[in-house]
Design a protein around this motif. Structure first.
Motif, PDB file in Angstrom:
ATOM      1  N   ASP A  93      46.057  36.836  32.142  1.00  0.00           N
ATOM      2  CA  ASP A  93      45.640  37.685  31.026  1.00  0.00           C
ATOM      3  C   ASP A  93      44.512  38.636  31.434  1.00  0.00           C
ATOM      4  O   ASP A  93      44.479  39.797  31.025  1.00  0.00           O
ATOM      5  N   ILE A  94      43.616  38.171  32.269  1.00  0.00           N
ATOM      6  CA  ILE A  94      42.518  39.024  32.736  1.00  0.00           C
ATOM      7  C   ILE A  94      43.068  40.118  33.643  1.00  0.00           C
ATOM      8  O   ILE A  94      42.638  41.277  33.563  1.00  0.00           O
ATOM      9  N   ALA A  95      44.032  39.777  34.482  1.00  0.00           N
ATOM     10  CA  ALA A  95      44.643  40.777  35.367  1.00  0.00           C
ATOM     11  C   ALA A  95      45.317  41.875  34.553  1.00  0.00           C
ATOM     12  O   ALA A  95      45.200  43.063  34.873  1.00  0.00           O
ATOM     13  N   GLN A  96      45.999  41.486  33.493  1.00  0.00           N
ATOM     14  CA  GLN A  96      46.634  42.482  32.623  1.00  0.00           C
ATOM     15  C   GLN A  96      45.577  43.367  31.967  1.00  0.00           C
ATOM     16  O   GLN A  96      45.751  44.581  31.862  1.00  0.00           O
ATOM     17  N   ARG A  97      44.481  42.779  31.561  1.00  0.00           N
ATOM     18  CA  ARG A  97      43.406  43.554  30.943  1.00  0.00           C
ATOM     19  C   ARG A  97      42.820  44.556  31.941  1.00  0.00           C
ATOM     20  O   ARG A  97      42.524  45.700  31.577  1.00  0.00           O
ATOM     21  N   ILE A  98      42.655  44.128  33.192  1.00  0.00           N
ATOM     22  CA  ILE A  98      42.118  45.027  34.226  1.00  0.00           C
ATOM     23  C   ILE A  98      42.961  46.295  34.299  1.00  0.00           C
ATOM     24  O   ILE A  98      42.433  47.411  34.294  1.00  0.00           O
ATOM     25  N   VAL A  99      44.272  46.136  34.336  1.00  0.00           N
ATOM     26  CA  VAL A  99      45.171  47.285  34.462  1.00  0.00           C
ATOM     27  C   VAL A  99      45.205  48.100  33.170  1.00  0.00           C
ATOM     28  O   VAL A  99      45.153  49.336  33.202  1.00  0.00           O
ATOM     29  N   ILE A 100      45.284  47.427  32.041  1.00  0.00           N
ATOM     30  CA  ILE A 100      45.336  48.117  30.739  1.00  0.00           C
ATOM     31  C   ILE A 100      44.105  49.001  30.551  1.00  0.00           C
ATOM     32  O   ILE A 100      44.192  50.104  30.006  1.00  0.00           O
ATOM     33  N   GLU A 101      42.956  48.533  31.024  1.00  0.00           N
ATOM     34  CA  GLU A 101      41.717  49.294  30.860  1.00  0.00           C
ATOM     35  C   GLU A 101      41.522  50.356  31.945  1.00  0.00           C
ATOM     36  O   GLU A 101      40.466  50.985  32.011  1.00  0.00           O
ATOM     37  N   GLY A 102      42.536  50.556  32.784  1.00  0.00           N
ATOM     38  CA  GLY A 102      42.509  51.676  33.724  1.00  0.00           C
ATOM     39  C   GLY A 102      41.899  51.406  35.080  1.00  0.00           C
ATOM     40  O   GLY A 102      41.615  52.338  35.838  1.00  0.00           O
ATOM     41  N   HIS A 103      41.716  50.160  35.425  1.00  0.00           N
ATOM     42  CA  HIS A 103      41.146  49.818  36.726  1.00  0.00           C
ATOM     43  C   HIS A 103      42.277  49.572  37.727  1.00  0.00           C
ATOM     44  O   HIS A 103      43.436  49.406  37.359  1.00  0.00           O
ATOM     45  N   ILE A 104      41.907  49.512  38.969  1.00  0.00           N
ATOM     46  CA  ILE A 104      42.865  49.260  40.054  1.00  0.00           C
ATOM     47  C   ILE A 104      42.818  47.786  40.420  1.00  0.00           C
ATOM     48  O   ILE A 104      41.733  47.194  40.478  1.00  0.00           O
ATOM     49  N   ILE A 105      43.997  47.218  40.688  1.00  0.00           N
ATOM     50  CA  ILE A 105      44.046  45.870  41.260  1.00  0.00           C
ATOM     51  C   ILE A 105      44.577  46.002  42.679  1.00  0.00           C
ATOM     52  O   ILE A 105      45.624  46.599  42.912  1.00  0.00           O
ATOM     53  N   GLY A 106      43.808  45.449  43.617  1.00  0.00           N
ATOM     54  CA  GLY A 106      44.219  45.430  45.013  1.00  0.00           C
ATOM     55  C   GLY A 106      44.446  44.005  45.475  1.00  0.00           C
ATOM     56  O   GLY A 106      44.032  43.046  44.828  1.00  0.00           O
ATOM     57  N   ASN A 107      45.096  43.880  46.602  1.00  0.00           N
ATOM     58  CA  ASN A 107      45.458  42.582  47.185  1.00  0.00           C
ATOM     59  C   ASN A 107      44.314  42.085  48.070  1.00  0.00           C
ATOM     60  O   ASN A 107      43.812  42.822  48.921  1.00  0.00           O
ATOM     61  N   HIS A 108      43.938  40.828  47.875  1.00  0.00           N
ATOM     62  CA  HIS A 108      42.856  40.222  48.662  1.00  0.00           C
ATOM     63  C   HIS A 108      43.313  38.886  49.267  1.00  0.00           C
ATOM     64  O   HIS A 108      42.517  37.972  49.428  1.00  0.00           O
ATOM     65  N   THR A 109      44.594  38.794  49.575  1.00  0.00           N
ATOM     66  CA  THR A 109      45.306  37.626  50.111  1.00  0.00           C
ATOM     67  C   THR A 109      45.464  36.551  49.039  1.00  0.00           C
ATOM     68  O   THR A 109      44.926  36.659  47.945  1.00  0.00           O
ATOM     69  N   TRP A 110      46.190  35.527  49.379  1.00  0.00           N
ATOM     70  CA  TRP A 110      46.423  34.453  48.417  1.00  0.00           C
ATOM     71  C   TRP A 110      45.206  33.547  48.283  1.00  0.00           C
ATOM     72  O   TRP A 110      44.721  33.295  47.199  1.00  0.00           O
ATOM     73  N   GLY A 111      44.699  33.060  49.410  1.00  0.00           N
ATOM     74  CA  GLY A 111      43.661  32.034  49.347  1.00  0.00           C
ATOM     75  C   GLY A 111      42.292  32.429  49.834  1.00  0.00           C
ATOM     76  O   GLY A 111      41.361  31.641  49.759  1.00  0.00           O
ATOM     77  N   HIS A 112      42.122  33.658  50.371  1.00  0.00           N
ATOM     78  CA  HIS A 112      40.823  34.132  50.849  1.00  0.00           C
ATOM     79  C   HIS A 112      40.194  33.185  51.871  1.00  0.00           C
ATOM     80  O   HIS A 112      39.027  32.818  51.784  1.00  0.00           O
ATOM     81  N   SER A 113      40.953  32.785  52.858  1.00  0.00           N
ATOM     82  CA  SER A 113      40.434  31.867  53.874  1.00  0.00           C
ATOM     83  C   SER A 113      39.496  32.578  54.845  1.00  0.00           C
ATOM     84  O   SER A 113      39.741  33.715  55.254  1.00  0.00           O
ATOM     85  N   ASP A 114      38.433  31.882  55.234  1.00  0.00           N
ATOM     86  CA  ASP A 114      37.535  32.406  56.264  1.00  0.00           C
ATOM     87  C   ASP A 114      38.237  32.481  57.617  1.00  0.00           C
ATOM     88  O   ASP A 114      37.764  33.147  58.533  1.00  0.00           O
ATOM     89  N   PHE A 115      39.351  31.786  57.748  1.00  0.00           N
ATOM     90  CA  PHE A 115      40.087  31.756  59.013  1.00  0.00           C
ATOM     91  C   PHE A 115      41.291  32.692  58.997  1.00  0.00           C
ATOM     92  O   PHE A 115      42.157  32.610  59.859  1.00  0.00           O
ATOM     93  N   PHE A 116      41.356  33.598  58.030  1.00  0.00           N
ATOM     94  CA  PHE A 116      42.488  34.514  57.896  1.00  0.00           C
ATOM     95  C   PHE A 116      42.760  35.277  59.194  1.00  0.00           C
ATOM     96  O   PHE A 116      43.902  35.478  59.579  1.00  0.00           O
ATOM     97  N   ASP A 117      41.685  35.692  59.885  1.00  0.00           N
ATOM     98  CA  ASP A 117      41.849  36.444  61.142  1.00  0.00           C
ATOM     99  C   ASP A 117      42.563  35.638  62.221  1.00  0.00           C
ATOM    100  O   ASP A 117      43.071  36.213  63.184  1.00  0.00           O
ATOM    101  N   PHE A 118      42.600  34.341  62.072  1.00  0.00           N
ATOM    102  CA  PHE A 118      43.235  33.495  63.079  1.00  0.00           C
ATOM    103  C   PHE A 118      44.646  33.066  62.679  1.00  0.00           C
ATOM    104  O   PHE A 118      45.297  32.349  63.429  1.00  0.00           O
ATOM    105  N   TYR A 119      45.111  33.482  61.511  1.00  0.00           N
ATOM    106  CA  TYR A 119      46.468  33.150  61.080  1.00  0.00           C
ATOM    107  C   TYR A 119      47.490  33.871  61.956  1.00  0.00           C
ATOM    108  O   TYR A 119      47.215  34.944  62.501  1.00  0.00           O
ATOM    109  N   SER A 120      48.669  33.305  62.018  1.00  0.00           N
ATOM    110  CA  SER A 120      49.767  33.998  62.697  1.00  0.00           C
ATOM    111  C   SER A 120      50.153  35.209  61.860  1.00  0.00           C
ATOM    112  O   SER A 120      49.858  35.279  60.659  1.00  0.00           O
ATOM    113  N   ALA A 121      50.838  36.155  62.478  1.00  0.00           N
ATOM    114  CA  ALA A 121      51.274  37.352  61.757  1.00  0.00           C
ATOM    115  C   ALA A 121      52.160  36.967  60.575  1.00  0.00           C
ATOM    116  O   ALA A 121      52.056  37.555  59.490  1.00  0.00           O
TER     117      ALA A 121
END
Length: 166
Positions: A110-138
């Motif tokens: 519901d908050i995500a829908q509100r963000i868009v309805i109010e004219g803001h941008i939603i961007g992708n920040h990965t699923w889990g925001h792991s500190d080890f993301f740089d070490f994940y496989s492609a």
């Protein structure tokens, strides 16, 4: 073609050439070892320097010559803070970008829908925001990004145009 793919093709070509030279009698493995070390250093640097655009094209700085600021929020949406932030942004008539994780979106649709309805941008920040993301496989990186993209599109009806790594 990405810088990564070009460097990989050059590395494979160089290693194949060095292997052929080794097989025909050039009795040293030092050039092969040096090429491997150089390639590992290149990959390491590029993995920690997002602005290098080594794996994907990136935008790290604006260049329109205007004195503007981009207001962004990461890691949400959060039930405790995001609605209050949205209230303040609406009161001040300010637009922002929210880089959301799939995990947070899953429980705060519901908050995500509100963000868009109010004219803001939603961007992708990965699923889990792991500190080890740089070490994940492609493949794992791609899955985290695509899963979050699909959820954003499902919730908001819009495919995100921006990605911010954790």
């Amino acid at each position: 073609m990405s810088k990564y793919l070009i460097s990989l093709l050059l590395f494979i070509t160089a290693e194949a050439l060095l292997a052929v030279l080794f097989c025909i009698g050039v009795n040293t493995v030092y050039p092969i070892f040096i090429a491997v070390v150089i390639y590992i250093v290149l990959l390491t640097y590029s993995s920690f320097s997002i602005s290098s655009g080594f794996y994907l094209p990136v935008i790290c700085r604006g260049g329109n010559g205007k004195n503007e600021v981009s207001l962004t929020f990461d890691d949400g949406p959060l039930e405790k803070y995001t609605p209050e932030i949205l209230d303040i942004l609406r009161e001040k008539s300010v637009a922002a970008a929210f880089f959301c994780t799939g995990k947070a979106l899953h429980s705060s649709r519901d908050i995500a829908q509100r963000i868009v309805i109010e004219g803001h941008i939603i961007g992708n920040h990965t699923w889990g925001h792991s500190d080890f993301f740089d070490f994940y496989s492609a493949g794992r990186m791609a899955a985290e990004i695509s899963d979050t993209t699909e959820l954003i599109e499902l919730i908001t009806g819009k495919k995100p145009r921006f990605f911010r790594p954790p």
